[in-house]
Design a protein around this motif. Structure first.
Motif, PDB file in Angstrom:
ATOM      1  N   HIS A  64      -0.993   2.083   7.958  1.00  0.00           N
ATOM      2  CA  HIS A  64      -2.435   2.199   7.753  1.00  0.00           C
ATOM      3  C   HIS A  64      -3.191   0.930   8.134  1.00  0.00           C
ATOM      4  CE1 HIS A  64      -0.742   5.268   4.984  1.00  0.00           C
ATOM      5  NE2 HIS A  64      -1.629   5.996   5.629  1.00  0.00           N
TER       6      HIS A  64
ATOM      7  N   HIS B 279       0.824  -1.202   0.000  1.00  0.00           N
ATOM      8  CA  HIS B 279       0.000   0.000   0.000  1.00  0.00           C
ATOM      9  C   HIS B 279       0.858   1.252   0.000  1.00  0.00           C
ATOM     10  CE1 HIS B 279      -2.646   2.948   2.373  1.00  0.00           C
ATOM     11  NE2 HIS B 279      -3.064   2.969   1.134  1.00  0.00           N
ATOM     12  N   ARG B 280       1.634   1.459   1.049  1.00  0.00           N
ATOM     13  CA  ARG B 280       2.449   2.662   1.153  1.00  0.00           C
ATOM     14  C   ARG B 280       3.885   2.373   1.580  1.00  0.00           C
ATOM     15  NH1 ARG B 280      -0.424   7.789   1.139  1.00  0.00           N
ATOM     16  NH2 ARG B 280      -2.137   7.309  -0.248  1.00  0.00           N
TER      17      ARG B 280
END
Length: 114
Positions: A71, A51-52
């Protein structure tokens, strides 16, 4: 440098290298791999969240589910699958422990999906 066949395991750490939480980060073919011990079994997964890019090795663990610290994306360390986001997964690596030595097979054929 010649590539190893998929079935060949390479030593990456010793059980004593795992921290008190049962975790360590190693490098396998230039990739960060998180080692996680759960109920006496060691699992190896990519350390970077798709995701990040959060370091999964620093995330919370609930049963066999490791959460990204950025997250909270969850990933099952057994399969690499994210139970809440369809198609999200992380790379998993076969692991074996020989005596005190943790070994990983770098070419599992199980790869991350975007």
């Amino acid at each position: 440098m010649e590539r190893q066949p998929p079935s060949q395991f390479i030593p990456v750490a010793r059980l004593s290298d795992l921290d008190p939480r049962g975790r360590a980060v190693v490098t396998v073919e230039g990739e960060r791999v998180a080692l996680v011990r759960i109920e006496g079994e060691v699992f190896a997964v990519q350390d970077t969240c798709p995701h990040r890019g959060g370091p999964l090795s620093e995330g919370d663990l609930e049963g066999y589910v490791l959460h990204c610290p950025l997250h909270a994306w969850p990933f099952d360390v057994r399969s690499g699958l994210c139970p809440i986001i369809r198609g999200a997964r992380i790379r998993t690596y076969p692991v074996r422990v020989v005596g005190e030595e943790i070994q990983v097979a770098p070419f599992s054929g199980r790869v991350s999906a975007p």
